[in-house]
Design a protein around this motif. Structure first.
Motif, PDB file in Angstrom:
ATOM      1  N   LYS A 126      21.235  27.874 -65.076  1.00 22.74           N
ATOM      2  CA  LYS A 126      20.689  29.225 -64.959  1.00 22.74           C
ATOM      3  C   LYS A 126      21.705  30.167 -64.329  1.00 22.74           C
ATOM      4  O   LYS A 126      21.843  31.323 -64.734  1.00 22.74           O
ATOM      5  N   LEU A 127      22.420  29.676 -63.340  1.00 20.33           N
ATOM      6  CA  LEU A 127      23.430  30.517 -62.695  1.00 20.33           C
ATOM      7  C   LEU A 127      24.527  30.882 -63.687  1.00 20.33           C
ATOM      8  O   LEU A 127      24.985  32.021 -63.745  1.00 20.33           O
ATOM      9  N   ASP A 128      24.959  29.917 -64.486  1.00 16.72           N
ATOM     10  CA  ASP A 128      25.985  30.194 -65.493  1.00 16.72           C
ATOM     11  C   ASP A 128      25.484  31.191 -66.534  1.00 16.72           C
ATOM     12  O   ASP A 128      26.212  32.071 -66.982  1.00 16.72           O
ATOM     13  N   LEU A 129      24.209  31.066 -66.912  1.00 16.77           N
ATOM     14  CA  LEU A 129      23.636  31.946 -67.920  1.00 16.77           C
ATOM     15  C   LEU A 129      23.637  33.394 -67.463  1.00 16.77           C
ATOM     16  O   LEU A 129      24.074  34.295 -68.175  1.00 16.77           O
ATOM     17  N   PHE A 130      23.172  33.636 -66.237  1.00 19.10           N
ATOM     18  CA  PHE A 130      23.068  35.012 -65.752  1.00 19.10           C
ATOM     19  C   PHE A 130      24.366  35.525 -65.147  1.00 19.10           C
ATOM     20  O   PHE A 130      24.633  36.721 -65.159  1.00 19.10           O
ATOM     21  N   GLY A 131      25.188  34.611 -64.617  1.00 18.48           N
ATOM     22  CA  GLY A 131      26.402  35.035 -63.930  1.00 18.48           C
ATOM     23  C   GLY A 131      27.386  35.753 -64.817  1.00 18.48           C
ATOM     24  O   GLY A 131      28.132  36.608 -64.362  1.00 18.48           O
ATOM     25  N   GLY A 132      27.402  35.432 -66.110  1.00 17.57           N
ATOM     26  CA  GLY A 132      28.361  36.057 -66.995  1.00 17.57           C
ATOM     27  C   GLY A 132      27.794  37.240 -67.753  1.00 17.57           C
ATOM     28  O   GLY A 132      28.441  37.769 -68.647  1.00 17.57           O
ATOM     29  N   SER A 133      26.577  37.665 -67.412  1.00 14.78           N
ATOM     30  CA  SER A 133      25.947  38.772 -68.128  1.00 14.78           C
ATOM     31  C   SER A 133      25.880  39.995 -67.232  1.00 14.78           C
ATOM     32  O   SER A 133      26.418  40.010 -66.133  1.00 14.78           O
ATOM     33  N   ASN A 134      25.199  41.010 -67.704  1.00 12.06           N
ATOM     34  CA  ASN A 134      25.015  42.217 -66.912  1.00 12.06           C
ATOM     35  C   ASN A 134      23.720  42.163 -66.114  1.00 12.06           C
ATOM     36  O   ASN A 134      23.213  43.176 -65.663  1.00 12.06           O
ATOM     37  N   VAL A 135      23.173  40.973 -65.960  1.00 13.75           N
ATOM     38  CA  VAL A 135      21.918  40.785 -65.223  1.00 13.75           C
ATOM     39  C   VAL A 135      22.234  40.301 -63.817  1.00 13.75           C
ATOM     40  O   VAL A 135      22.998  39.357 -63.636  1.00 13.75           O
ATOM     41  N   GLY A 136      21.671  40.957 -62.816  1.00 14.86           N
ATOM     42  CA  GLY A 136      21.806  40.478 -61.451  1.00 14.86           C
ATOM     43  C   GLY A 136      20.917  39.269 -61.238  1.00 14.86           C
ATOM     44  O   GLY A 136      20.032  38.980 -62.044  1.00 14.86           O
ATOM     45  N   ILE A 137      21.140  38.552 -60.171  1.00 18.24           N
ATOM     46  CA  ILE A 137      20.269  37.430 -59.840  1.00 18.24           C
ATOM     47  C   ILE A 137      19.960  37.452 -58.353  1.00 18.24           C
ATOM     48  O   ILE A 137      20.677  38.059 -57.558  1.00 18.24           O
ATOM     49  N   PHE A 138      18.871  36.801 -57.989  1.00 18.86           N
ATOM     50  CA  PHE A 138      18.619  36.555 -56.575  1.00 18.86           C
ATOM     51  C   PHE A 138      17.981  35.190 -56.422  1.00 18.86           C
ATOM     52  O   PHE A 138      17.171  34.764 -57.230  1.00 18.86           O
ATOM     53  N   GLY A 139      18.410  34.492 -55.381  1.00 14.59           N
ATOM     54  CA  GLY A 139      17.852  33.175 -55.104  1.00 14.59           C
ATOM     55  C   GLY A 139      16.577  33.309 -54.302  1.00 14.59           C
ATOM     56  O   GLY A 139      16.487  34.110 -53.379  1.00 14.59           O
ATOM     57  N   ALA A 140      15.574  32.546 -54.666  1.00 15.00           N
ATOM     58  CA  ALA A 140      14.288  32.663 -53.991  1.00 15.00           C
ATOM     59  C   ALA A 140      13.637  31.297 -53.824  1.00 15.00           C
ATOM     60  O   ALA A 140      13.906  30.362 -54.574  1.00 15.00           O
ATOM     61  N   ARG A 141      12.805  31.206 -52.838  1.00 15.26           N
ATOM     62  CA  ARG A 141      11.989  30.030 -52.574  1.00 15.26           C
ATOM     63  C   ARG A 141      10.541  30.466 -52.676  1.00 15.26           C
ATOM     64  O   ARG A 141      10.118  31.388 -51.994  1.00 15.26           O
ATOM     65  N   HIS A 142       9.770  29.831 -53.578  1.00 14.19           N
ATOM     66  CA  HIS A 142       8.379  30.211 -53.765  1.00 14.19           C
ATOM     67  C   HIS A 142       7.565  29.768 -52.556  1.00 14.19           C
ATOM     68  O   HIS A 142       7.601  28.611 -52.156  1.00 14.19           O
ATOM     69  N   LEU A 143       6.831  30.697 -51.960  1.00 15.59           N
ATOM     70  CA  LEU A 143       6.037  30.416 -50.767  1.00 15.59           C
ATOM     71  C   LEU A 143       4.603  30.878 -50.973  1.00 15.59           C
ATOM     72  O   LEU A 143       4.356  31.948 -51.506  1.00 15.59           O
TER      73      LEU A 143
END
Length: 230
Positions: A126-143
Motif C-alpha cells: 500500500k505504501l508503494d502504491l500511494f507513495g509514487g502517486s499524487n495521493v498523500g497518505i497518513f498512518g492510522a490505528r483504528h480505535l
C-alpha cells in the motif's frame, strides 16, 4: 517505493518535543525519544525510517529545551533543529518544524511528518502504491471503545514493550500515529486553518486538507507505543 517517489524531494519533520507524561516516574520528562528499543533510541528508528524507506533529502527535528542537546548527540549532524519552548500541541510543533531547513525554492517539496516515539509496521504494497502517486497518505490505528482505552501498551520495565495489533482497514475513529505525507503547500494551507481555529490535533489537519480537495489515503498500521496505566 515507486519510481516516481524516488524522484520526489521530501523534507522529514520528526516531532520530539512532547513531555511524555505517560512515562512519568519511569523516564525523565521529554526523554521518551531517547528510550532504547532494540538497542537504538526511538528517535533513531524514526530517522532511519525516513532515510531508508522514504529517501528524504532534508530533516528537521522539533525538540524541547530539555532534550535538544541529547538528541543532537544521537542523530547525524546533517539534521536541523527547532525548539518548541513548551508543549503546545502537535499542530504548533509541525508549524515550527516545516520551514526549518527549507530553502526559498523548496515550495514544491513534499513533507513526511513522523512522531519520534512511535515505531510502526504497515503493508508495504500500500505504501508503494500511494507513495509514487499524487495521493498523500497518513498512518492510522483504528480505535474504538475498550480498544481505545488499551491503545497505550505498558512498559513494565526498561526495554520491555508490546506491539499493538492491527485491526480493521476502516479508518472510523482512527488515531493518527504517523507518518503524514503531503505536499508542503497543502500542509501550509491546512495548518493555517488549524491555527486560525485553534485546532491542535493532526486528525484536524488531515480533515481540513481533505475538505480542501487533497486526496489522502489512510494506511492502517501496527504501532509500538509506551506508557503506564492511567
Amino acid at each position: 517505493m515507486a519510481d516516481d517517489q524516488s524522484r520526489r524531494s521530501i523534507h522529514a519533520v520528526i516531532l520530539a518535543a512532547g513531555a511524555n507524561t505517560r512515562l512519568s516516574g519511569l523516564v525523565p520528562g521529554f526523554m521518551k525519544p531517547l528510550v532504547l528499543v532494540n538497542g537504538r533510541p526511538l528517535i533513531k528508528h524514526a530517522y532511519d525510517h525516513a532515510l531508508k524507506d522514504w529517501g528524504c533529502d532534508s530533516y528537521t527535528v522539533v525538540a524541547s529545551p530539555d532534550n535538544v542537546r541529547l538528541l543532537i548527540e544521537v542523530l547525524p549532524d546533517t539534521i536541523n533543529y527547532v525548539v518548541q519552548p513548551r508543549p503546545k500541541g502537535v499542530i504548533d510543533a509541525i508549524h515550527r518544524g516545516i520551514y526549518t531547513g527549507l530553502a526559498a525554492g523548496d515550495q514544491n517539496k513534499w513533507l513526511l511528518i513522523l512522531c519520534a516515539d512511535n515505531v510502526f509496521t504497515y503493508d508495504r504494497t500500500k505504501l508503494d502504491l500511494f507513495g509514487g502517486s499524487n495521493v498523500g497518505i497518513f498512518g492510522a490505528r483504528h480505535l474504538s471503545g475498550d480498544d481505545a482505552r488499551r491503545f497505550t501498551r505498558y512498559m513494565i520495565q526498561p526495554g520491555r514493550v508490546e506491539f499493538l495489533k492491527k485491526t480493521s482497514d476502516h479508518i472510523g475513529d482512527g488515531c493518527w500515529i504517523g507518518p503524514l505525507y503531503m505536499p508542503l503547500l497543502d500542509t501550509e494551507a491546512a495548518l493555517s486553518n488549524c491555527l486560525t481555529h485553534q485546532l491542535t490535533d493532526v486528525e484536524d489537519l488531515i480533515m481540513i486538507a481533505t475538505d480542501r480537495g487533497r486526496k489522502i489515503s489512510p494506511i492502517m498500521m501496527e504501532c509500538l507505543d509506551m506508557g503506564i496505566p492511567e
